[in-house]
Scaffold this active site. Structure first.
Site, PDB file in Angstrom:
ATOM      1  N   TYR A  17      -0.663  -6.642  24.115  1.00  0.00           N
ATOM      2  CA  TYR A  17      -1.040  -7.736  25.028  1.00  0.00           C
ATOM      3  C   TYR A  17       0.214  -8.424  25.566  1.00  0.00           C
ATOM      4  O   TYR A  17       0.395  -8.572  26.776  1.00  0.00           O
ATOM      5  CB  TYR A  17      -1.925  -8.770  24.324  1.00  0.00           C
ATOM      6  CG  TYR A  17      -1.981 -10.060  25.091  1.00  0.00           C
ATOM      7  CD1 TYR A  17      -1.240 -11.173  24.676  1.00  0.00           C
ATOM      8  CD2 TYR A  17      -2.719 -10.158  26.257  1.00  0.00           C
ATOM      9  CE1 TYR A  17      -1.245 -12.336  25.405  1.00  0.00           C
ATOM     10  CE2 TYR A  17      -2.743 -11.326  26.992  1.00  0.00           C
ATOM     11  CZ  TYR A  17      -1.999 -12.413  26.571  1.00  0.00           C
ATOM     12  OH  TYR A  17      -2.000 -13.572  27.303  1.00  0.00           O
ATOM     13  N   LYS A  26       2.154  -8.684  29.596  1.00  0.00           N
ATOM     14  CA  LYS A  26       2.627  -9.878  30.314  1.00  0.00           C
ATOM     15  C   LYS A  26       4.096  -9.704  30.716  1.00  0.00           C
ATOM     16  O   LYS A  26       4.481  -9.999  31.854  1.00  0.00           O
ATOM     17  CB  LYS A  26       2.467 -11.125  29.443  1.00  0.00           C
ATOM     18  CG  LYS A  26       1.024 -11.510  29.167  1.00  0.00           C
ATOM     19  CD  LYS A  26       0.265 -11.752  30.454  1.00  0.00           C
ATOM     20  CE  LYS A  26      -1.181 -12.113  30.215  1.00  0.00           C
ATOM     21  NZ  LYS A  26      -1.938 -12.313  31.462  1.00  0.00           N
ATOM     22  N   SER A  76       2.587 -15.697  29.510  1.00  0.00           N
ATOM     23  CA  SER A  76       2.354 -16.295  28.188  1.00  0.00           C
ATOM     24  C   SER A  76       3.671 -16.488  27.457  1.00  0.00           C
ATOM     25  O   SER A  76       4.596 -15.695  27.616  1.00  0.00           O
ATOM     26  CB  SER A  76       1.450 -15.349  27.373  1.00  0.00           C
ATOM     27  OG  SER A  76       1.448 -15.724  26.004  1.00  0.00           O
TER      28      SER A  76
HETATM   29  P1  NAD Z   1     -10.618 -15.751  29.618  1.00  0.00           P
HETATM   30  O1  NAD Z   1     -10.948 -14.458  28.959  1.00  0.00           O
HETATM   31  O2  NAD Z   1     -11.462 -16.932  29.409  1.00  0.00           O
HETATM   32  O3  NAD Z   1     -10.524 -15.533  31.203  1.00  0.00           O
HETATM   33  C1  NAD Z   1     -10.144 -14.295  31.755  1.00  0.00           C
HETATM   34  C2  NAD Z   1     -11.181 -13.959  32.816  1.00  0.00           C
HETATM   35  O4  NAD Z   1     -10.811 -12.757  33.450  1.00  0.00           O
HETATM   36  C3  NAD Z   1     -12.589 -13.753  32.221  1.00  0.00           C
HETATM   37  O5  NAD Z   1     -13.523 -14.488  32.966  1.00  0.00           O
HETATM   38  C4  NAD Z   1     -12.830 -12.241  32.374  1.00  0.00           C
HETATM   39  O6  NAD Z   1     -14.200 -11.957  32.625  1.00  0.00           O
HETATM   40  C5  NAD Z   1     -11.957 -11.931  33.584  1.00  0.00           C
HETATM   41  N1  NAD Z   1     -11.452 -10.550  33.669  1.00  0.00           N
HETATM   42  C6  NAD Z   1     -10.790  -9.837  32.728  1.00  0.00           C
HETATM   43  N2  NAD Z   1     -10.461  -8.618  33.221  1.00  0.00           N
HETATM   44  C7  NAD Z   1     -10.914  -8.580  34.524  1.00  0.00           C
HETATM   45  C8  NAD Z   1     -10.893  -7.612  35.560  1.00  0.00           C
HETATM   46  N3  NAD Z   1     -10.339  -6.414  35.376  1.00  0.00           N
HETATM   47  N4  NAD Z   1     -11.454  -7.934  36.750  1.00  0.00           N
HETATM   48  C9  NAD Z   1     -12.034  -9.153  36.954  1.00  0.00           C
HETATM   49  N5  NAD Z   1     -12.096 -10.117  36.001  1.00  0.00           N
HETATM   50  C10 NAD Z   1     -11.538  -9.821  34.801  1.00  0.00           C
HETATM   51  O7  NAD Z   1      -9.097 -16.057  29.236  1.00  0.00           O
HETATM   52  P2  NAD Z   1      -8.213 -17.362  29.529  1.00  0.00           P
HETATM   53  O8  NAD Z   1      -7.896 -17.979  28.213  1.00  0.00           O
HETATM   54  O9  NAD Z   1      -8.820 -18.161  30.608  1.00  0.00           O
HETATM   55  O10 NAD Z   1      -6.859 -16.684  30.064  1.00  0.00           O
HETATM   56  C11 NAD Z   1      -6.651 -16.527  31.445  1.00  0.00           C
HETATM   57  C12 NAD Z   1      -5.303 -15.867  31.601  1.00  0.00           C
HETATM   58  O11 NAD Z   1      -4.303 -16.656  30.954  1.00  0.00           O
HETATM   59  C13 NAD Z   1      -5.225 -14.478  30.961  1.00  0.00           C
HETATM   60  O12 NAD Z   1      -4.452 -13.631  31.795  1.00  0.00           O
HETATM   61  C14 NAD Z   1      -4.488 -14.726  29.652  1.00  0.00           C
HETATM   62  O13 NAD Z   1      -3.757 -13.594  29.238  1.00  0.00           O
HETATM   63  C15 NAD Z   1      -3.567 -15.861  30.040  1.00  0.00           C
HETATM   64  N6  NAD Z   1      -3.164 -16.699  28.902  1.00  0.00           N
HETATM   65  C16 NAD Z   1      -4.114 -17.274  28.102  1.00  0.00           C
HETATM   66  C17 NAD Z   1      -3.698 -18.046  27.005  1.00  0.00           C
HETATM   67  C18 NAD Z   1      -4.709 -18.673  26.085  1.00  0.00           C
HETATM   68  O14 NAD Z   1      -4.336 -19.053  24.960  1.00  0.00           O
HETATM   69  N7  NAD Z   1      -5.954 -18.810  26.482  1.00  0.00           N
HETATM   70  C19 NAD Z   1      -2.354 -18.248  26.750  1.00  0.00           C
HETATM   71  C20 NAD Z   1      -1.417 -17.639  27.595  1.00  0.00           C
HETATM   72  C21 NAD Z   1      -1.841 -16.873  28.680  1.00  0.00           C
HETATM   73  C1  WQD Z   2      -2.215 -21.285  16.310  1.00  0.00           C
HETATM   74  C2  WQD Z   2      -1.758 -21.643  14.909  1.00  0.00           C
HETATM   75  C3  WQD Z   2      -1.968 -19.856  13.336  1.00  0.00           C
HETATM   76  C4  WQD Z   2      -6.361 -19.688  13.529  1.00  0.00           C
HETATM   77  C5  WQD Z   2      -2.325 -17.012  20.537  1.00  0.00           C
HETATM   78  C6  WQD Z   2      -1.811 -15.748  21.139  1.00  0.00           C
HETATM   79  C7  WQD Z   2      -0.971 -16.053  22.360  1.00  0.00           C
HETATM   80  C8  WQD Z   2      -1.750 -16.938  23.314  1.00  0.00           C
HETATM   81  C9  WQD Z   2      -2.234 -18.186  22.638  1.00  0.00           C
HETATM   82  C10 WQD Z   2      -2.693 -15.515  25.022  1.00  0.00           C
HETATM   83  C11 WQD Z   2      -0.946 -20.544  14.231  1.00  0.00           C
HETATM   84  C12 WQD Z   2      -2.904 -21.004  12.955  1.00  0.00           C
HETATM   85  C13 WQD Z   2      -5.040 -20.043  13.742  1.00  0.00           C
HETATM   86  C14 WQD Z   2      -6.939 -19.882  12.245  1.00  0.00           C
HETATM   87  C15 WQD Z   2      -4.856 -20.777  11.466  1.00  0.00           C
HETATM   88  N1  WQD Z   2      -2.851 -16.231  23.883  1.00  0.00           N
HETATM   89  N2  WQD Z   2      -4.305 -20.591  12.728  1.00  0.00           N
HETATM   90  N3  WQD Z   2      -6.164 -20.423  11.260  1.00  0.00           N
HETATM   91  O1  WQD Z   2      -1.365 -17.328  17.593  1.00  0.00           O
HETATM   92  O2  WQD Z   2      -0.123 -19.354  18.545  1.00  0.00           O
HETATM   93  O3  WQD Z   2      -1.233 -17.772  20.088  1.00  0.00           O
HETATM   94  O4  WQD Z   2      -3.048 -17.764  21.507  1.00  0.00           O
HETATM   95  O5  WQD Z   2      -1.717 -15.441  25.696  1.00  0.00           O
HETATM   96  O6  WQD Z   2      -0.653 -14.828  22.985  1.00  0.00           O
HETATM   97  O7  WQD Z   2      -0.960 -15.112  20.189  1.00  0.00           O
HETATM   98  O8  WQD Z   2      -2.611 -19.274  18.661  1.00  0.00           O
HETATM   99  O9  WQD Z   2      -4.591 -20.534  18.009  1.00  0.00           O
HETATM  100  O10 WQD Z   2      -4.333 -18.164  17.116  1.00  0.00           O
HETATM  101  O11 WQD Z   2      -2.854 -20.000  16.241  1.00  0.00           O
HETATM  102  O12 WQD Z   2      -4.176 -21.267  10.555  1.00  0.00           O
HETATM  103  O13 WQD Z   2      -8.157 -19.564  12.001  1.00  0.00           O
HETATM  104  O14 WQD Z   2      -2.920 -21.859  14.081  1.00  0.00           O
HETATM  105  O15 WQD Z   2      -1.358 -19.293  12.176  1.00  0.00           O
HETATM  106  O16 WQD Z   2       0.052 -21.160  13.447  1.00  0.00           O
HETATM  107  P1  WQD Z   2      -1.258 -18.414  18.608  1.00  0.00           P
HETATM  108  P2  WQD Z   2      -3.699 -19.463  17.507  1.00  0.00           P
END
Ligand code: NAD
Ligand code: WQD
Length: 336
Positions: A148, A152, A124
């Protein structure tokens, strides 16, 4: 190739399974469904008309993971499984460290035992901390503001060290920025648990009338319009980035930003949402959210040069497809 996709029933994992299947790979999903639904696997099959092997498995369970590696010829692993709610991680650090780090170690241990040498990891942009934008892979990481983000950064270090000690083990560390949107079919998308923390699902639920109005967390940031700037990337572009990373794995551990390189403010996203869908989203400006940074966007050049990948879909497509999924999604509360 036969790819094990952990967390493949989740938001990004499910879209990546579609991309993998459409690229001719076969897919095994291991997911404990703690943040997703079993029906998503059926939807992946519906969209692609391809079969998928599914294990309802906790990938921190070494025994259960061994069964999967024992019973399947696996050519590579894409590790999405993880807990990802920043705020929750502050309240439940042990749960996050255990789940996100032990899963990475269990999987790499199995890879070593069964001779699997391709590993793609969901990292991330959070790991950059409060660096200067645009974030570039070569810059030193700064402490994140939450457990979190630390899971990562630590997982990246573990995988990097393993790759150093085992040159045949190839790792891609993919740093996602802000994934949004959904598959154009509207069959799969982002289904947050409870009230969404992230901006886009909150906006689509306001548009749907499930939530009253958007609270914009601060308009006094040093940005064009004072609201937070982020690098939103369409989840289908992100999925295609994984296929490119898998197909271009090289010796050692390599880091890639998966972003557009384009920053978009909250107000700009609302404007794009209205343009894409003809829906005005009511909002009010409130105080900043603790832990938020002002701007976060990628230098996206390295993935373009080394993986031959770049994001193709614009913010209008992201807003259109996010709304397309929300409109279709029958959430059981509403169905009553
Ligand atoms: P998500 O929660 O939709 O998907 C994660 C999946 O992993 C879920 O289906 C959950 O049931 C499964 N899971 C969690 N722990 C598990 C375990 N111990 N064993 C088996 N399954 C497990 O989340 P996402 O948004 O699809 O994110 C996927 C990956 O990408 C995550 O590692 C997250 O940290 C990373 N990521 C997400 C974002 C974002 O904004 N969505 C941004 C950066 C990184
Ligand atoms: C985006 C922008 C908020 C909600 C997060 C995690 C990051 C990654 C991606 C896992 C910001 C603004 C948001 C709301 C708002 N996840 N906002 N009102 O915080 O950039 O990143 O998701 O890896 O680790 O930190 O994403 O969508 O929460 O916010 O004004 O109700 O929208 O301040 O500027 P963020 P976000």
């Amino acid at each position: 190739m036969n790819i094990l996709v952990t967390g493949g029933a989740g938001y990004i994992g499910s879209h990546t399974c579609v991309a993998l299947l459409e690229a001719g790979h076969s897919v095994i999903i291991a997911d404990n469904l703690c943040n997703s639904k079993r029906e998503t696997v059926e939807k992946i099959i519906d969209i692609t008309n391809k079969e998928v092997t599914f294990y309802e498995t906790d990938v921190t369970d070494e025994q259960a993971v061994s069964v999967i590696f024992n019973n399947n010829k696996i050519d590579g692993v894409i590790h999405f499984a993880g807990l990802k709610a920043v705020g929750e991680s502050v309240d439940l650090p042990l749960t996050y460290y255990y789940n996100n780090i032990v899963s990475t170690m269990i999987l790499t241990k199995a890879c070593k035992k069964y001779g699997v040498n391709r590993f793609v990891f969901s990292s991330s942009a959070t790991v950059y901390g409060e660096n200067k934008v645009p974030f570039v892979e070569s810059m030193g990481l700064l402490p994140t503001t939450n457990p979190y983000g630390e899971t990562k950064a630590i997982s990246e270090r573990i995988l990097t060290d393993i790759a150093k000690a085992n040159p045949e083990f190839s790792v891609a560390l993919l740093r996602y920025f802000n994934p949004v949107g959904a598959h154009e079919s509207g069959l799969i998308g982002e289904v947050p648990n409870g009230i969404p923390n992230n901006l886009m699902p909150y906006v689509t639920q306001v548009a749907k009338g499930k939530l009253e109005k958007l609270r914009i967390f601060g308009n006094d940031y040093p940005t064009l319009d004072g609201t937070g700037v982020r690098d939103y990337i369409h989840v289908l572009d992100l999925a295609e980035g994984h296929v490119a990373a898998l197909d271009n794995l090289k010796e050692g551990a390599r880091v890639y930003n998966l972003g557009t390189g384009q920053g978009t403010s909250v107000l700009e996203l609302l404007k794009a949402f209205e343009e894409a869908n003809g829906i005005e989203v009511p909002y009010e400006i409130v105080e900043r959210r603790p832990g938020d940074i002002s701007s976060c966007y990628a230098d996206a050049l390295k993935a373009k040069i080394e993986l031959g990948w770049e994001a193709k879909r614009d913010i209008i497509a992201m807003c259109r497809d996010a709304w397309g999924f929300e409109k279709n999604y029958k959430d059981f509360v509403e169905a009553k």
